[in-house]
Design a protein around this motif. Structure first.
Motif, short mmCIF file in Angstrom:
data_model
loop_
_atom_site.label_atom_id
_atom_site.label_comp_id
_atom_site.label_asym_id
_atom_site.label_seq_id
_atom_site.Cartn_x
_atom_site.Cartn_y
_atom_site.Cartn_z
N LEU A 148 0.82 -1.22 0.00
CA LEU A 148 0.00 0.00 0.00
C LEU A 148 0.85 1.26 0.00
O LEU A 148 0.48 2.26 -0.59
N SER A 149 1.99 1.21 0.69
CA SER A 149 2.67 2.48 0.95
C SER A 149 4.03 2.63 0.30
O SER A 149 4.59 3.71 0.29
N LEU A 150 4.57 1.55 -0.27
CA LEU A 150 5.92 1.66 -0.85
C LEU A 150 5.92 1.42 -2.35
O LEU A 150 5.14 0.62 -2.85
N ASN A 151 6.83 2.08 -3.04
CA ASN A 151 7.00 1.78 -4.47
C ASN A 151 7.90 0.55 -4.61
O ASN A 151 8.40 0.02 -3.62
N ALA A 152 8.08 0.09 -5.85
CA ALA A 152 8.78 -1.16 -6.08
C ALA A 152 10.18 -1.15 -5.48
O ALA A 152 10.61 -2.13 -4.87
N SER A 153 10.88 -0.04 -5.64
CA SER A 153 12.24 0.05 -5.15
C SER A 153 12.30 -0.09 -3.62
O SER A 153 13.12 -0.84 -3.08
N ALA A 154 11.43 0.60 -2.95
CA ALA A 154 11.40 0.53 -1.49
C ALA A 154 10.96 -0.85 -1.01
O ALA A 154 11.48 -1.36 -0.01
N ARG A 155 10.06 -1.48 -1.74
CA ARG A 155 9.64 -2.83 -1.37
C ARG A 155 10.82 -3.79 -1.50
O ARG A 155 11.01 -4.66 -0.66
N TYR A 156 11.59 -3.62 -2.53
CA TYR A 156 12.75 -4.48 -2.72
C TYR A 156 13.76 -4.31 -1.58
O TYR A 156 14.22 -5.28 -0.98
N LEU A 157 14.09 -3.07 -1.26
CA LEU A 157 15.04 -2.81 -0.17
C LEU A 157 14.53 -3.40 1.14
O LEU A 157 15.28 -3.99 1.91
N SER B 67 5.37 7.90 5.66
CA SER B 67 6.30 9.02 5.83
C SER B 67 5.93 10.24 4.97
O SER B 67 6.39 11.35 5.22
N ASN B 68 5.08 10.03 3.96
CA ASN B 68 4.63 11.17 3.16
C ASN B 68 3.30 11.73 3.66
O ASN B 68 2.70 12.59 3.01
N GLY B 69 2.84 11.21 4.79
CA GLY B 69 1.58 11.70 5.35
C GLY B 69 0.35 11.07 4.72
O GLY B 69 -0.77 11.50 4.98
N ARG B 70 0.53 10.05 3.92
CA ARG B 70 -0.62 9.40 3.29
C ARG B 70 -1.19 8.30 4.16
O ARG B 70 -0.43 7.54 4.77
N GLU B 71 -2.50 8.20 4.17
CA GLU B 71 -3.17 7.16 4.96
C GLU B 71 -3.39 5.90 4.13
O GLU B 71 -3.76 5.98 2.96
N HIS B 72 -3.17 4.75 4.77
CA HIS B 72 -3.41 3.48 4.11
C HIS B 72 -4.27 2.62 5.01
O HIS B 72 -3.89 2.35 6.14
#
Lengths: 196, 196
Positions: A148-157, B67-72
DNA sequence: CGTCTATTTGAATGTACTCAAAAGCGGTGG
DNA sequence: CCACCGCTTTTGAGTACATTCAAATAGACG
């Protein structure tokens, strides 16, 4: 290798619990030792699932093939973890997914019926398993949050950080299918990270 | 309204189980009846979580602010469901998420300590809860699969089909935050579907 | 009617995907 | 040791899907 060895009594699976001699014998009688080679399937899509596996060594994954023929990895399993198609196992229904061996594996296998028998006769196992289930539940919740909250790059890390042992044991295309991206995208992401 | 009414004994929560008079009294003593208005927060990010709620009526959601203030939105809860920050509740740690009331609610509240006490004294409750946990576990697994294999439009249709009651109870921006898309995207998706 | 909240629309942008092809890697056999 | 093969990863160009930001509607409620 993990903490539990295939030559130990199966009761070693329940780390931290102590058992009477009779209990150890009962547990032993319910688990079967299984070895499986890379590429083997322990659970097949659309078949009845009544087995669950404790992994002593090796690496497995559960995955689903969607209507476009694409594979999606639901879970990786390494030593000291359990693996099955839980959706089907819990409901005694047909498998939504398959489970295959990624690296030669040693396993303890148990059927649903035998598991229920153990729960009934050794209630502390049920308590122990509930605790494990809660942990797994919480980690699924975190994984949903990552989609829900991370893009692909952040999910990988995040994946690499959380499961360094798995990252070393599986192909990149398996990781991509776990992260919900294509192999090509993962390759580009890895390149970007390496450059930084 | 759900099957369980707030005026019934708390033991009605464990549908299908029968209890002795003493057990009913014990259960009753461990649950607290709570009413909460729309907008109230039952669990706050970063606070210790030791409570879990059974929903008799109303609607709640658990959500995380990134961290960007978005709700999930992690989970919606309606009548006959449980809600909490399970990650924190199970581990007695601090909340990763908050739980807020979307529609005025009637709840049964229980602390972790009291829950453990019930499990110990009435083991069939633990067995019952393990079953529920398995069901929830399986549905989380299906949800992960939906993020892996479906685009936003298909996830929305899937959500509406699976949880028609929830779809009626919550705002579209809550649904969007559950599906992992923006409000604008959901609006466009709904338009497309309406046209077809 | 006015205000506040929720939803929709538009245009530009970005992120990840698709398809096709090239390069890299590991094992096998000559 | 090298040539070849199959499998995996990388690269490139074009495209699709969803996002962003800004503004316009639509709804709900006093």
């Amino acid at each position: 290798m993990g903490k539990v060895k295939i030559h130990e009594p199966a009761s070693a699976i329940f780390e931290g619990l102590s058992f009477t001699r009779e209990e150890i014998i009962l547990i032993e009688s319910k688990f079967e030792r299984v070895t499986a080679k890379k590429g083997e399937r322990l659970i097949d899509f659309n078949t009845i699932v009544d087995k669950q596996y404790f992994i002593v060594s090796g690496c497995l994954r559960s995955f689903h093939i969607d209507s476009n023929g694409r594979e999606h990895t639901i879970q990786f399993g390494i030593e000291d973890w359990w693996i099955s198609d839980y959706t089907a196992f819990f409901s005694a229904g047909k498998a939504l997914m398959s489970v295959e061996v990624i690296q030669d594996a040693e396993l303890f296998e148990i059927t649903k019926k035998d598991r229920d028998h153990l729960y009934k006769h050794i209630p502390k196992i049920e308590v122990y398993v509930r605790g494990k289930l809660e942990t797994a539940f919480a980690s699924f919740q975190k994984r949903i949050l990552s989609y829900l909250s991370l893009n692909a790059s952040a999910r990988y890390l995040n994946f690499v950080k959380s499961y360094p042992q798995i990252e070393q044991s599986v192909k990149n295309y398996h990781i991509a299918s776990y992260l919900g991206i294509t192999t090509e995208s993962l390759s580009r992401i890895r390149k970007e990270i390496a450059q930084a």
